[in-house]
Design an enzyme around this catalytic site. Structure first.
Site, PDB file in Angstrom:
ATOM      1  CB  ALA A  17      -0.935   0.001   1.203  1.00 16.93           C
ATOM      2  NE  ARG A  92       2.658 -21.894   4.031  1.00 15.68           N
ATOM      3  CZ  ARG A  92       2.512 -22.800   3.087  1.00 15.68           C
ATOM      4  NH1 ARG A  92       2.381 -22.435   1.843  1.00 15.68           N
ATOM      5  NH2 ARG A  92       2.489 -24.086   3.384  1.00 15.68           N
ATOM      6  CG  ASP A 159       2.032 -13.966 -11.272  1.00 17.07           C
ATOM      7  OD1 ASP A 159       2.976 -14.088 -10.483  1.00 17.07           O
ATOM      8  OD2 ASP A 159       0.839 -13.974 -10.914  1.00 17.07           O
ATOM      9  CG  HIS A 187      -0.536 -14.756  -7.458  1.00 14.75           C
ATOM     10  ND1 HIS A 187       0.465 -14.317  -8.287  1.00 14.75           N
ATOM     11  CD2 HIS A 187      -0.228 -14.287  -6.231  1.00 14.75           C
ATOM     12  CE1 HIS A 187       1.340 -13.600  -7.580  1.00 14.75           C
ATOM     13  NE2 HIS A 187       0.936 -13.580  -6.330  1.00 14.75           N
TER      14      HIS A 187
END
Length: 333
Positions: A17, A92, A159, A187
């Site tokens: 952001a 994660r 990507d 993705h």
């Protein structure tokens, strides 16, 4: 001057952001004539950081930026929104199983989808960036039944840009000389960067990428793995995930939704697979080649798919089906 549009960015105190907000506020995404009200949504502990971001946006003295609203409340964050860029998600952590990550994100995107359903304009365009982006996008869409499915997309433009750039570097041309690469699927590291339909402008003549590169082993090997693993390579080098390039891709994606794609060109976006002609299961958010006109995307039909591509497209679809089924289990609990 046009009426201001309301744009919300979630995870607004984060590093993506931080690279993104300036570009939106200065008119790089929604146009140089379009005033903006920026709504910055994040979790409560990040509110002091958001205050700093607000100060900086004020200090940029940007004429298009009419108001900045920091908040930790979804009812404020999604009220009458024209565009929602959902960057925030549960990252994660070390030792975390993928299904634990999915479970945490299902809760987040169920809440945000329901809030969009309740508070946002029905014409809102929603871009999901937070990973696992495809499945998070599907959950948000399912949690917002009154907003058309077509209004939801997830980011695979990063990507796509990575793939274009790798081809350009290999051919010794600038990246704008490469068009129509495709990212198929998730993705994730199973995505399939496909250049069978891509063209390179070499000395003023459009040439197929396989012909321009003249190295099939690279195109079917290291090229694909480089694009698939690029995010991990950036983290390894910077100790932080891609932020500048992710923000640029978000801008490209939203600007193309707003203003359309160029004639004869297509870009990659994760969209609802319903009605696709490529044998991809219907109830998925899957990255396809799309063209956009009047803020409406359409999957590009009729691209020939060889056996090599088919196996890669099926493998990434299988991963998405598994993710979806796990996520929907959590959603129903």
């Amino acid at each position: 001057m046009a009426e201001p549009i309301r744009v919300v960015v979630t995870g607004a105190a984060g590093q993506i952001a931080y690279s993104l907000l300036y570009s939106i506020a200065k008119g790089d995404v929604f146009g140089k004539e379009q005033p903006i009200i920026l709504v910055l949504l994040d979790i409560s502990p990040m509110l002091p950081v958001l205050d700093g971001v607000v100060m900086e946006l004020q200090d940029c003295a940007l004429p298009l930026l009419r108001e900045v609203i920091p908040t930790d409340k979804v009812e404020v964050g999604f009220k009458d929104i024209d565009a929602a860029i959902l960057v925030g998600s549960m990252p994660r952590k070390e030792g975390m199983e993928r299904k634990d990550l999915l479970k945490a994100n299902v809760a987040i995107f169920k809440t945000q989808g329901a809030a969009l359903d309740k508070y946002a304009k029905k014409s809102v365009k929603v871009l999901v960036v937070g990973n696992p982006a495809n499945t998070n996008c599907l959950i948000a869409s399912k949690s917002a039944p009154s907003i058309p499915k077509e209004n939801f997309s997830c980011l695979t433009r990063l990507d796509h840009n990575r793939a274009s750039s790798q081809v350009a570097l290999r051919c010794g041309v600038s990246s704008d000389k490469v068009k129509n690469v495709v990212i198929w699927g998730n993705h994730s590291s199973t995505q399939y960067p496909d250049v069978h339909h891509a063209k390179v402008d070499l000395y003023g003549a459009e040439t197929g990428v396989y012909e321009a590169v003249k190295d099939e082993a690279w195109l079917r090997g290291d090229f694909i793995s480089t694009v698939q693993q690029r995010g991990a390579a950036v983290i390894k080098a910077r100790k932080l995930s891609s932020a500048m390039s992710a923000a640029k891709a978000i801008c490209d994606h939203m600007r193309d939704i707003w203003f359309g794609t160029k004639e004869g060109e297509f870009i990659s976006m994760g969209v609802h697979a319903a009605g696709n002609t490529y044998g991809v299961p219907e109830d998925l958010i899957y990255s396809f080649p799309v063209q956009i006109k009047n803020k409406t995307w359409k999957i590009v039909d009729g691209l020939l798919i060889n056996d090599f591509s088919r196996s890669k497209m099926d493998a990434t679809a299988a991963e998405l089906v598994e993710e979806r089924d796990t996520a929907l289990d959590f959603l129903s609990q």
